[in-house]
Design an enzyme around this catalytic site. Structure first.
Site, PDB file in Angstrom:
ATOM      1  N   ASP A 149       0.812  -1.213   0.000  1.00 60.76           N
ATOM      2  CA  ASP A 149       0.000   0.000   0.000  1.00 60.76           C
ATOM      3  C   ASP A 149       0.851   1.272   0.000  1.00 60.76           C
ATOM      4  OD1 ASP A 149      -2.970   1.138   0.832  1.00 60.76           O
ATOM      5  OD2 ASP A 149      -1.353   2.271   1.773  1.00 60.76           O
ATOM      6  N   VAL A 177      -5.115   2.341  -0.583  1.00 60.48           N
ATOM      7  CA  VAL A 177      -4.941   1.620  -1.840  1.00 60.48           C
ATOM      8  C   VAL A 177      -5.377   0.164  -1.687  1.00 60.48           C
ATOM      9  CG1 VAL A 177      -3.286   0.850  -3.577  1.00 60.48           C
ATOM     10  CG2 VAL A 177      -3.095   3.154  -2.618  1.00 60.48           C
ATOM     11  N   ASP A 178      -4.933  -0.486  -0.624  1.00 59.66           N
ATOM     12  CA  ASP A 178      -5.330  -1.872  -0.384  1.00 59.66           C
ATOM     13  C   ASP A 178      -6.843  -2.001  -0.278  1.00 59.66           C
ATOM     14  OD1 ASP A 178      -2.909  -3.251  -0.391  1.00 59.66           O
ATOM     15  OD2 ASP A 178      -2.524  -2.871   1.717  1.00 59.66           O
ATOM     16  N   ILE A 179      -7.462  -1.151   0.521  1.00 62.28           N
ATOM     17  CA  ILE A 179      -8.902  -1.238   0.754  1.00 62.28           C
ATOM     18  C   ILE A 179      -9.674  -0.969  -0.530  1.00 62.28           C
ATOM     19  CG2 ILE A 179     -10.813  -0.045   1.899  1.00 62.28           C
ATOM     20  CD1 ILE A 179      -9.001   0.169   4.372  1.00 62.28           C
ATOM     21  N   GLY A 182      -9.551  -3.833  -2.859  1.00 63.16           N
ATOM     22  CA  GLY A 182     -10.521  -4.838  -2.448  1.00 63.16           C
ATOM     23  C   GLY A 182     -11.931  -4.490  -2.884  1.00 63.16           C
TER      24      GLY A 182
END
Length: 406
Positions: A149, A177-179, A182
């Site tokens: 991230d 970014v990760d969330i 997802g």
């Protein structure tokens, strides 16, 4: 997710009947599958012998599982499986016979190395939706590189656009970014399932952290395409709107966000300074941008005479964008949070409810975040394995018992 729904085993979510084999770990993939699981999908979390590494990302811990893991893995069943072994891959293929979705975040090429790449899966399971989350994709100069991230924040201009001249560039304080990757994965899966209803065919889809990072850099990318200038560091200020920033009051800080000239005139009138709305320096947004500091001084002088909560309550009631700057404990105990049922509880577990509220197909809290390989026997039994066969696989190390290999 109401408290009634949270405690009910009978609630039928919108994704009920969907089976998801989840080979992901860390954040983007588990966040995606929790969205589906909250709404009724049967998510089988397949973990490597060492488990999902975020089980160790603590403190704080509940027993041996970190809060980081607990927060994104409810409503799932866990089985520890050694996919590096032929026996583990045989079990996976058996599970895929009744699966609708496979989601994984291995380094591109890993499944191909194991002989179960997308081409193999496509032929064997034509209705399967196969989703991959990865850092940069399989091709290109960065193809196959791992993604993190904060590194993607750095590489896509996010860090360079965040912070103030005093602080310098700063990482955003949540793994955005990760969330968001997802979220995009969940949307892509639903798109592929919708298309499957027409075609009868599954398909492969990919979401990468890098492309997600670029995609959420609005309005900075749009501004750059228009005028060719990279964004500067504006702290809490907005590059395109004024006022849009934090202001101190007699008690706490508040955030004011004004989106158009009419709203600014209404704000000026509501705070007892209607002349600001017609002042040539501030009448139009472009004027307010040019005279940002002068307007800030005018507003700060007014807000400093008020207490944060009553002022924000009054402005919000008038339809104006204002809110107190709250810490996480204040946000989670806020009367509106409680009224909306945004906190869900079951036994020792407490979490934030799904923000997706359907009228009939309600989300629910059916299962607590699983212990490592907690459901191995239950899951394998559903796929036709006998107790003796399961015991043999555990003995061999193909299937993991409750103890992780550290």
């Amino acid at each position: 997710m109401s408290s009634e729904a949270a405690g009910s085993e009978a609630v039928m979510g919108a994704m009920s009947g969907l089976r998801v084999i989840d080979l992901t770990r860390v954040l983007g993939g588990p966040y995606c599958t929790q969205i589906l699981a909250d709404h009724g999908a049967d998510v089988i979390k397949v973990e490597p012998p060492a488990g999902d590494e975020v089980r160790d990302w603590g403190p704080p811990f509940h027993e041996e599982d970190a809060a980081y893991f607990v927060g994104i893995n409810r409503n799932k069943r866990s089985i520890g499986l050694d996919l590096a072994s032929e026996g583990g891959r045989i079990v996976l293929l058996k599970m895929l016979e009744t699966a609708d979705v496979l989601i994984e975040n291995f380094k591109p090429g890993t499944l191909e190395k194991w002989g179960i790449g997308n081409e193999v899966l496509r032929k064997r399971f034509p209705r399967l939706v196969h989703c991959r989350i990865c850092g940069f994709g399989a091709d290109g100069p960065r193809g196959g590189n791992p993604g993190y991230d904060a590194i993607i924040q750095a590489m896509t201009g996010m860090i360079a656009a965040t912070g103030s001249p005093e602080s310098g560039p700063m990482r955003i304080g949540v793994p955005l970014v990760d969330i968001t990757t997802g979220l995009h994965a969940a949307i892509g899966i639903l798109m592929a399932l919708s298309e499957r209803q027409r075609s009868g065919q599954g398909q492969f889809l990919e979401t990468t952290l890098y492309e997600t990072g670029l995609a959420i850099m609005h309005p900075h990318t749009a501004n750059y395409f228009m005028h060719g200038k990279p964004p500067g560091l504006t702290g809490n200020e907005h590059p395109n709107l004024v006022p849009y920033a934090i202001f101190p009051t007699k008690t706490d800080d508040i955030f004011i966000g004004v989106g158009n000239d009419g709203t600014f005139r209404k704000l000026a009138k509501e705070i007892g300074k209607p002349e600001l709305g017609t002042d040539p320096r501030f009448a139009r947004n472009k004027d307010r941008i040019a005279n940002r500091e002068a307007l800030r001084a005018e507003l700060a002088a007014v807000f400093s005479q008020h207490e944060a909560e009553p002022l924000c309550d009054r402005l919000l009631a008038a339809g104006l964008p204002a809110g107190p700057v709250q810490k996480i404990d204040q946000a989670l105990t806020n009367p509106h949070t409680i009224h909306r049922g945004d906190i869900i509880e079951k036994d020792w577990y407490k979490g934030v409810a799904s923000p997706i509220r359907l009228d009939r197909s309600k989300p629910s809290l059916r299962r607590l975040p699983p212990k490592f390989s907690q459901h191995a026997a239950e899951v394998l039994g559903e796929f036709g394995y006998s107790s003796a066969e399961i015991d043999a696989m555990v003995e061999k190390g193909t299937v993991c018992g409750p103890e992780r290999k550290r």
